[in-house]
Motif scaffolding. Sequence first.
Motif, PDB file in Angstrom:
ATOM      1  N   LEU A   1      24.654  62.580 -15.939  1.00  0.00           N
ATOM      2  CA  LEU A   1      24.251  63.955 -16.280  1.00  0.00           C
ATOM      3  C   LEU A   1      22.751  64.022 -16.562  1.00  0.00           C
ATOM      4  CD1 LEU A   1      27.075  65.313 -18.653  1.00  0.00           C
ATOM      5  CD2 LEU A   1      26.700  65.840 -16.236  1.00  0.00           C
ATOM      6  N   ASP A   2      22.227  63.006 -17.249  1.00  0.00           N
ATOM      7  CA  ASP A   2      20.773  62.960 -17.500  1.00  0.00           C
ATOM      8  C   ASP A   2      20.011  62.975 -16.177  1.00  0.00           C
ATOM      9  OD1 ASP A   2      21.053  62.796 -20.243  1.00  0.00           O
ATOM     10  OD2 ASP A   2      20.874  60.603 -20.302  1.00  0.00           O
ATOM     11  N   GLU A   3      20.512  62.186 -15.228  1.00  0.00           N
ATOM     12  CA  GLU A   3      19.842  62.103 -13.931  1.00  0.00           C
ATOM     13  C   GLU A   3      19.918  63.413 -13.161  1.00  0.00           C
ATOM     14  OE1 GLU A   3      17.615  59.864 -14.003  1.00  0.00           O
ATOM     15  OE2 GLU A   3      18.141  58.936 -12.083  1.00  0.00           O
ATOM     16  N   ALA A   4      21.086  64.058 -13.200  1.00  0.00           N
ATOM     17  CA  ALA A   4      21.225  65.358 -12.530  1.00  0.00           C
ATOM     18  C   ALA A   4      20.242  66.348 -13.163  1.00  0.00           C
ATOM     19  CB  ALA A   4      22.657  65.868 -12.650  1.00  0.00           C
ATOM     20  N   GLN A   5      20.174  66.318 -14.481  1.00  0.00           N
ATOM     21  CA  GLN A   5      19.270  67.222 -15.201  1.00  0.00           C
ATOM     22  C   GLN A   5      17.815  66.938 -14.798  1.00  0.00           C
ATOM     23  OE1 GLN A   5      16.902  67.230 -17.681  1.00  0.00           O
ATOM     24  NE2 GLN A   5      17.142  69.341 -18.381  1.00  0.00           N
ATOM     25  N   ARG A   6      17.475  65.673 -14.676  1.00  0.00           N
ATOM     26  CA  ARG A   6      16.087  65.296 -14.338  1.00  0.00           C
ATOM     27  C   ARG A   6      15.706  65.758 -12.929  1.00  0.00           C
ATOM     28  NH1 ARG A   6      13.661  61.468 -11.467  1.00  0.00           N
ATOM     29  NH2 ARG A   6      15.574  60.318 -10.982  1.00  0.00           N
ATOM     30  N   VAL A   7      16.586  65.523 -11.946  1.00  0.00           N
ATOM     31  CA  VAL A   7      16.181  65.777 -10.551  1.00  0.00           C
ATOM     32  C   VAL A   7      16.298  67.260 -10.163  1.00  0.00           C
ATOM     33  CG1 VAL A   7      16.779  63.426  -9.843  1.00  0.00           C
ATOM     34  CG2 VAL A   7      18.444  65.272  -9.468  1.00  0.00           C
ATOM     35  N   LEU A   8      17.127  68.021 -10.892  1.00  0.00           N
ATOM     36  CA  LEU A   8      17.287  69.441 -10.527  1.00  0.00           C
ATOM     37  C   LEU A   8      16.033  70.245 -10.863  1.00  0.00           C
ATOM     38  CD1 LEU A   8      20.948  70.302 -11.616  1.00  0.00           C
ATOM     39  CD2 LEU A   8      19.992  70.612  -9.309  1.00  0.00           C
ATOM     40  N   LYS A   9      15.748  71.187  -9.991  1.00  0.00           N
ATOM     41  CA  LYS A   9      14.687  72.149 -10.302  1.00  0.00           C
ATOM     42  C   LYS A   9      15.183  73.078 -11.415  1.00  0.00           C
ATOM     43  CE  LYS A   9      13.163  72.343  -5.490  1.00  0.00           C
ATOM     44  NZ  LYS A   9      13.198  73.124  -4.238  1.00  0.00           N
ATOM     45  N   PRO A  10      14.292  73.662 -12.209  1.00  0.00           N
ATOM     46  CA  PRO A  10      14.757  74.679 -13.167  1.00  0.00           C
ATOM     47  C   PRO A  10      15.490  75.781 -12.396  1.00  0.00           C
ATOM     48  CG  PRO A  10      12.468  74.084 -13.576  1.00  0.00           C
ATOM     49  CD  PRO A  10      12.839  73.420 -12.284  1.00  0.00           C
ATOM     50  N   GLY A  11      16.638  76.174 -12.879  1.00  0.00           N
ATOM     51  CA  GLY A  11      17.445  77.186 -12.174  1.00  0.00           C
ATOM     52  C   GLY A  11      18.369  76.585 -11.131  1.00  0.00           C
ATOM     53  N   GLY A  12      18.244  75.272 -10.886  1.00  0.00           N
ATOM     54  CA  GLY A  12      19.124  74.601  -9.927  1.00  0.00           C
ATOM     55  C   GLY A  12      20.526  74.441 -10.506  1.00  0.00           C
ATOM     56  N   SER A  13      21.483  74.199  -9.616  1.00  0.00           N
ATOM     57  CA  SER A  13      22.894  74.153 -10.039  1.00  0.00           C
ATOM     58  C   SER A  13      23.479  72.746  -9.989  1.00  0.00           C
ATOM     59  CB  SER A  13      23.740  75.039  -9.117  1.00  0.00           C
ATOM     60  OG  SER A  13      23.525  76.398  -9.382  1.00  0.00           O
ATOM     61  N   LEU A  14      24.281  72.452 -10.997  1.00  0.00           N
ATOM     62  CA  LEU A  14      25.128  71.256 -10.999  1.00  0.00           C
ATOM     63  C   LEU A  14      26.557  71.747 -10.814  1.00  0.00           C
ATOM     64  CD1 LEU A  14      25.808  68.256 -11.614  1.00  0.00           C
ATOM     65  CD2 LEU A  14      25.894  68.891 -14.038  1.00  0.00           C
ATOM     66  N   LEU A  15      27.193  71.313  -9.713  1.00  0.00           N
ATOM     67  CA  LEU A  15      28.544  71.783  -9.401  1.00  0.00           C
ATOM     68  C   LEU A  15      29.478  70.575  -9.388  1.00  0.00           C
ATOM     69  CD1 LEU A  15      29.304  74.312  -6.543  1.00  0.00           C
ATOM     70  CD2 LEU A  15      30.974  72.924  -7.708  1.00  0.00           C
ATOM     71  N   MET A  16      30.340  70.512 -10.372  1.00  0.00           N
ATOM     72  CA  MET A  16      31.234  69.350 -10.478  1.00  0.00           C
ATOM     73  C   MET A  16      32.686  69.788 -10.414  1.00  0.00           C
ATOM     74  SD  MET A  16      29.723  66.713 -13.267  1.00  0.00           S
ATOM     75  CE  MET A  16      29.146  65.229 -12.474  1.00  0.00           C
ATOM     76  N   ALA A  17      33.491  68.964  -9.762  1.00  0.00           N
ATOM     77  CA  ALA A  17      34.936  69.165  -9.726  1.00  0.00           C
ATOM     78  C   ALA A  17      35.554  67.810 -10.041  1.00  0.00           C
ATOM     79  CB  ALA A  17      35.372  69.623  -8.333  1.00  0.00           C
ATOM     80  N   ASP A  18      36.360  67.754 -11.096  1.00  0.00           N
ATOM     81  CA  ASP A  18      36.953  66.454 -11.413  1.00  0.00           C
ATOM     82  C   ASP A  18      38.208  66.635 -12.264  1.00  0.00           C
ATOM     83  OD1 ASP A  18      37.167  63.723 -11.251  1.00  0.00           O
ATOM     84  OD2 ASP A  18      35.708  63.296 -12.828  1.00  0.00           O
ATOM     85  N   SER A  19      39.064  65.628 -12.202  1.00  0.00           N
ATOM     86  CA  SER A  19      40.223  65.634 -13.087  1.00  0.00           C
ATOM     87  C   SER A  19      39.732  65.559 -14.523  1.00  0.00           C
ATOM     88  CB  SER A  19      41.136  64.447 -12.766  1.00  0.00           C
ATOM     89  OG  SER A  19      40.377  63.262 -12.652  1.00  0.00           O
TER      90      SER A  19
END
Length: 266
Positions: free
Chosen positions: A138-156
């Motif tokens: 999650l830290d890495e996703a937060q780091r690489v995303l542009k501000p306003g970018g989306s994290l889309l996760m699907a998981d059990s």
Amino acid sequence: MTQDNHDNGPGLVAQQVFGPQAAVYATSQVHIRDDSLESVERMVGAGVGSNRYGWTVDLGTGAGFTAFAVAGVSDRVVASDVTEPMLRQAQRLGQERGIANLALIQNAAEALPFAGESVDLVTSRVSAHHFRDFEKALDEAQRVLKPGGSLLMADSVAPEDDDICDWMNAIELRRDFSHVENRKISRITGMLTERGFTVMENDYPRIYLRFNEWTARTRVSPEETESLRRDFVQAPAATRESFQVAPVHNDIAFSWPCWVFRAVKG
Ligand SMILES: C[S@@+](CC[C@H](N)C(=O)[O-])C[C@H]1O[C@@H](n2cnc3c(N)ncnc32)[C@H](O)[C@@H]1O
């Protein structure tokens, strides 16, 4: 193979499980298409602005089905996975489907080889419960995303009840020694909030499974398979109800709860 769930580097245990089974995952119906993939498709279609993303990165891409699903709304998709034979399956299937904007890289979700604020969309489907260090991912996703970018996760995910949550994780670990944790939605929500993500959309599909195929996919020994079968049938009523456990001719039908969310980086 020996069982080793200790922290021996992100993805090493996953490679032991997924490497030899890559071709099986490439033909697994539940991975090729299910309700969670439909939720992902709907959410990327409903994404910000023009419903188009520049750079998309799919984490734990496996045989690539989520990367393929987002390729149509992205200029470029990087399908990433720690297991090289999985990436070879994704490459083959991507070519068969004529997907021209797909790149593949072998890396762990916990260490992304991208510059900060360079990515528009990060996706991940039925992978995060295998990540050795989910919070680092999650830290890495937060780091690489542009501000306003989306994290889309699907998981059990695990039910909020502690006993049922523990049952699910213990069962999963016996069936797949690369399993790390199915977390409660309340816990994941806290982790997202701590990192400045705001959840914009939710879906709660079920992942429908059949016991025989599910245990065969990870090559569970015959003894453990029978022991798991007994534990499903003899689980407390509340647990069986929570996972919709139902014996069907020489098999057991059940389902895991799943959470699909799109969160935006603030
Ligand atoms: C069930 S498969 C993924 C399915 C795929 N996302 C789809 O939509 O069909 C799980 C994948 O997670 C990968 N994986 C496990 N741990 C990982 C990690 N720490 N970083 C990146 N990939 C990982 C495994 O190699 C495996 O290919």
